[in-house]
Design an enzyme around this catalytic site. Sequence first.
Site, mmCIF file in Angstrom:
data_model
loop_
_atom_site.group_PDB
_atom_site.id
_atom_site.type_symbol
_atom_site.label_atom_id
_atom_site.label_comp_id
_atom_site.label_asym_id
_atom_site.label_seq_id
_atom_site.Cartn_x
_atom_site.Cartn_y
_atom_site.Cartn_z
ATOM 1 N N LYS A 197 0.862 -1.181 0.000
ATOM 2 C CA LYS A 197 0.000 0.000 0.000
ATOM 3 C C LYS A 197 0.900 1.233 0.000
ATOM 4 C CE LYS A 197 -3.718 2.380 2.453
ATOM 5 N NZ LYS A 197 -4.666 2.334 3.599
ATOM 6 N N ARG A 207 -10.967 9.508 1.302
ATOM 7 C CA ARG A 207 -10.887 10.202 2.591
ATOM 8 C C ARG A 207 -12.026 11.194 2.756
ATOM 9 N NH1 ARG A 207 -4.258 10.899 2.356
ATOM 10 N NH2 ARG A 207 -3.808 8.677 2.786
ATOM 11 N N LYS A 219 1.231 10.172 5.741
ATOM 12 C CA LYS A 219 1.298 8.758 6.098
ATOM 13 C C LYS A 219 2.555 8.084 5.559
ATOM 14 C CE LYS A 219 -3.692 8.344 6.626
ATOM 15 N NZ LYS A 219 -4.854 7.423 6.583
ATOM 16 N N GLU A 235 7.568 -6.708 1.435
ATOM 17 C CA GLU A 235 6.343 -6.605 2.232
ATOM 18 C C GLU A 235 5.409 -7.787 1.964
ATOM 19 O OE1 GLU A 235 5.488 -4.674 4.593
ATOM 20 O OE2 GLU A 235 6.486 -2.748 4.441
ATOM 21 N N LYS A 250 -2.080 -1.518 -3.770
ATOM 22 C CA LYS A 250 -2.936 -0.336 -3.732
ATOM 23 C C LYS A 250 -2.069 0.913 -3.811
ATOM 24 C CE LYS A 250 -6.379 2.055 -0.890
ATOM 25 N NZ LYS A 250 -7.084 2.115 0.417
ATOM 26 N N SER A 276 -10.188 5.280 -5.267
ATOM 27 C CA SER A 276 -11.160 6.358 -5.465
ATOM 28 C C SER A 276 -10.681 7.417 -6.446
ATOM 29 C CB SER A 276 -11.482 7.008 -4.121
ATOM 30 O OG SER A 276 -10.316 7.552 -3.514
ATOM 31 N N TYR A 315 -14.962 0.598 -7.468
ATOM 32 C CA TYR A 315 -16.250 1.276 -7.364
ATOM 33 C C TYR A 315 -17.022 1.175 -8.681
ATOM 34 C CZ TYR A 315 -13.654 3.041 -3.401
ATOM 35 O OH TYR A 315 -12.889 3.112 -2.268
#
Length: 330
Positions: A197, A207, A219, A235, A250, A276, A315
């Site tokens: 991610k 968000r 972040k 990872e 992602k 998104s 979506y």
Amino acid sequence: MQLTHRPRRLRRNPSIRSLVREATLSVDDFIYPMFVMEGENNRVEIPSMPEAYRFTLDLLVQEVTEIYALGIKAIALFPAVPEEKKDLTGSESFNPEGLAQQAVRAVKAAVPDMIIFTDVALDPFTTHGHDGIIDDNGVILNDETVEVLVKMAVSQAAAGTDFVSPSDMMDGRIGAIRQGLDANGFENVGILAYSAKYASAYYGPFRDALGSAPKSGDKKTYQMDPANSREAIKEVYLDIAEGADIVMVKPALAYLDIIAKIKDATNVPIAAYNVSGEYAMVKAAAQLGWIDEKKVMFETLLSMKRAGADIILSYHAKAVAQLLASGYRC
């Protein structure tokens, strides 16, 4: 011209093109991300995500019933938590009567065979909007956060979720969650790990949907640097070793190379999150008449399958299911 090979022979008509097509889209490929909020008999369109909504529980169940009839068999739930239920440590995240837990029970009661993926991260539940507990200097505390994430995952499993989906990017959380689930009798609850991610600018509309943007800082101390690819393999290997059943990349569209590398390096199912911002760009350009929305949507999603994704969170999933049911082919 005396040509031995004429590749155009395999492109002559739709039937031949369909016969030799390497990557295809099916309704079975999708997990449909859905937003749930408190209240009754209401849905609110997300301004930066046209045709995506926050649903109250009753209308969420109606929508789930509708998409299941279209053939969508999996959803990912994200709760929009009221500000008054947020705190510094995200304690609402493991409330047995929390919004996510209620949503899982309601969906399972109405559509028992719907596969539910629940998000495991603290940002929707913290006043500061970060995915973990922070100290007085704003540093994310890894191990203390993992303790809360385990409680959150176990509470979701108790509510009836099929997969917990840690999206926080804390070190060691997959192993701790696996141990916590097993110790509480939830050996059959799976883990979809947000393994690669990235600290991406594509998350903005999401968000907005949850009101989960960080109040300060960014972040980048826990989500991955967009410049790195070998780190993604590390990872993923760590998450698989700790017990992940499915790994995720992602965002998807700007990280197709990462999907392909992970496909070559592993033998577990790979999910790609068509996030998104990617969705919003297609919608915005289509509203302006600059692109053919259907064709661009299918081409974009096909690129993720071609890169090696086995599963796509998108979506667009409902629209794709409706188009496929109508006989549409890209």
